[in-house]
Scaffold this motif. Structure first.
Motif, mmCIF file in Angstrom:
data_model
loop_
_atom_site.group_PDB
_atom_site.id
_atom_site.type_symbol
_atom_site.label_atom_id
_atom_site.label_comp_id
_atom_site.label_asym_id
_atom_site.label_seq_id
_atom_site.Cartn_x
_atom_site.Cartn_y
_atom_site.Cartn_z
ATOM 1 N N ASN A 1 0.814 -1.215 0.000
ATOM 2 C CA ASN A 1 0.000 0.000 0.000
ATOM 3 C C ASN A 1 0.846 1.263 0.000
ATOM 4 O OD1 ASN A 1 -2.480 -1.368 -0.080
ATOM 5 N ND2 ASN A 1 -2.464 -1.649 2.147
ATOM 6 N N ALA A 2 2.020 1.195 0.568
ATOM 7 C CA ALA A 2 2.908 2.367 0.578
ATOM 8 C C ALA A 2 3.346 2.737 -0.843
ATOM 9 C CB ALA A 2 4.123 2.097 1.447
ATOM 10 N N LYS A 3 3.415 1.723 -1.702
ATOM 11 C CA LYS A 3 3.811 1.957 -3.094
ATOM 12 C C LYS A 3 2.608 1.970 -4.032
ATOM 13 C CE LYS A 3 8.409 -0.100 -2.644
ATOM 14 N NZ LYS A 3 9.359 -1.135 -3.150
ATOM 15 N N SER A 4 1.414 1.798 -3.479
ATOM 16 C CA SER A 4 0.197 1.742 -4.300
ATOM 17 C C SER A 4 0.348 0.738 -5.426
ATOM 18 C CB SER A 4 -0.137 3.133 -4.868
ATOM 19 O OG SER A 4 -0.437 4.034 -3.832
ATOM 20 N N THR A 5 0.836 -0.414 -5.084
ATOM 21 C CA THR A 5 1.111 -1.435 -6.088
ATOM 22 C C THR A 5 0.646 -2.806 -5.595
ATOM 23 O OG1 THR A 5 3.050 -0.216 -6.863
ATOM 24 C CG2 THR A 5 2.885 -2.518 -7.517
ATOM 25 N N MET A 6 0.083 -3.565 -6.534
ATOM 26 C CA MET A 6 -0.315 -4.942 -6.268
ATOM 27 C C MET A 6 0.523 -5.852 -7.146
ATOM 28 S SD MET A 6 -4.052 -6.741 -6.794
ATOM 29 C CE MET A 6 -4.135 -6.315 -8.530
ATOM 30 N N TYR A 7 0.724 -7.070 -6.680
ATOM 31 C CA TYR A 7 1.566 -8.005 -7.414
ATOM 32 C C TYR A 7 0.848 -9.349 -7.576
ATOM 33 C CZ TYR A 7 5.040 -4.664 -5.793
ATOM 34 O OH TYR A 7 5.741 -3.513 -5.521
ATOM 35 N N LEU A 8 1.296 -10.070 -8.593
ATOM 36 C CA LEU A 8 0.871 -11.452 -8.760
ATOM 37 C C LEU A 8 2.105 -12.261 -9.126
ATOM 38 C CD1 LEU A 8 -1.601 -13.369 -8.743
ATOM 39 C CD2 LEU A 8 -1.647 -13.121 -11.240
ATOM 40 N N GLN A 9 2.585 -13.044 -8.182
ATOM 41 C CA GLN A 9 3.709 -13.935 -8.428
ATOM 42 C C GLN A 9 3.167 -15.234 -9.001
ATOM 43 O OE1 GLN A 9 7.111 -13.452 -8.030
ATOM 44 N NE2 GLN A 9 7.295 -15.449 -9.041
ATOM 45 N N MET A 10 3.614 -15.575 -10.183
ATOM 46 C CA MET A 10 3.120 -16.762 -10.876
ATOM 47 C C MET A 10 4.268 -17.744 -11.071
ATOM 48 S SD MET A 10 0.626 -14.971 -13.709
ATOM 49 C CE MET A 10 1.976 -14.323 -14.677
ATOM 50 N N ASN A 11 4.148 -18.900 -10.460
ATOM 51 C CA ASN A 11 5.185 -19.927 -10.535
ATOM 52 C C ASN A 11 4.684 -21.148 -11.297
ATOM 53 O OD1 ASN A 11 6.857 -18.298 -8.922
ATOM 54 N ND2 ASN A 11 6.076 -19.241 -7.046
#
Length: 124
Positions: free
Chosen positions: A76-86
């Protein structure tokens, strides 16, 4: 108003990994529930993973097809969401979209802001 921009897609071989990012504008990012969706050729857009906003304890949801392979997270501090796909396989080839919703949901109709999508192609 929230603007979303995905990045991190590309062409990979089966078994490899990718991490998608979704950068958001606006100071209310932390309050929104966020989701990843994908649109594969010949199929309808489907929910992949969802993560709750800061007031909802950070709970998450995964589609059965990606459990154990994908991890959704947010900074939230970077206003970013991630999706790690393995352990990607060709069935995961799709355009991946991030979206924001005022409620924790998997139905795309509940999402009010969408990114433009990023292509993920997995070769066999």
């Amino acid at each position: 108003q929230v603007q979303l921009v995905e990045s991190g897609g590309g062409l990979v071989q089966a078994g490899e990994s990718l991490r998608l990012s979704c950068a958001a504008s606006g100071r209310t990012f932390s309050l929104y529930h966020m989701g990843w969706f994908r649109l594969a050729p010949g199929k309808e857009r489907e929910s992949v993973a969802t993560i709750a906003g800061s007031l909802s304890g950070g709970k998450s949801y995964y589609a059965d097809s990606v459990k154990g392979r994908f991890t959704i997270s947010r900074d939230n501090a970077k206003s970013t969401m991630y999706l790690q796909m393995n352990s990607l396989n060709p069935a995961y080839t799709a355009v991946y979209y991030c979206a924001a919703s005022p409620r924790f949901a998997t139905n795309q109709n509940d999402y009010i802001y969408w990114g433009q999508g990023t292509q993920v192609t997995v070769s066999s």
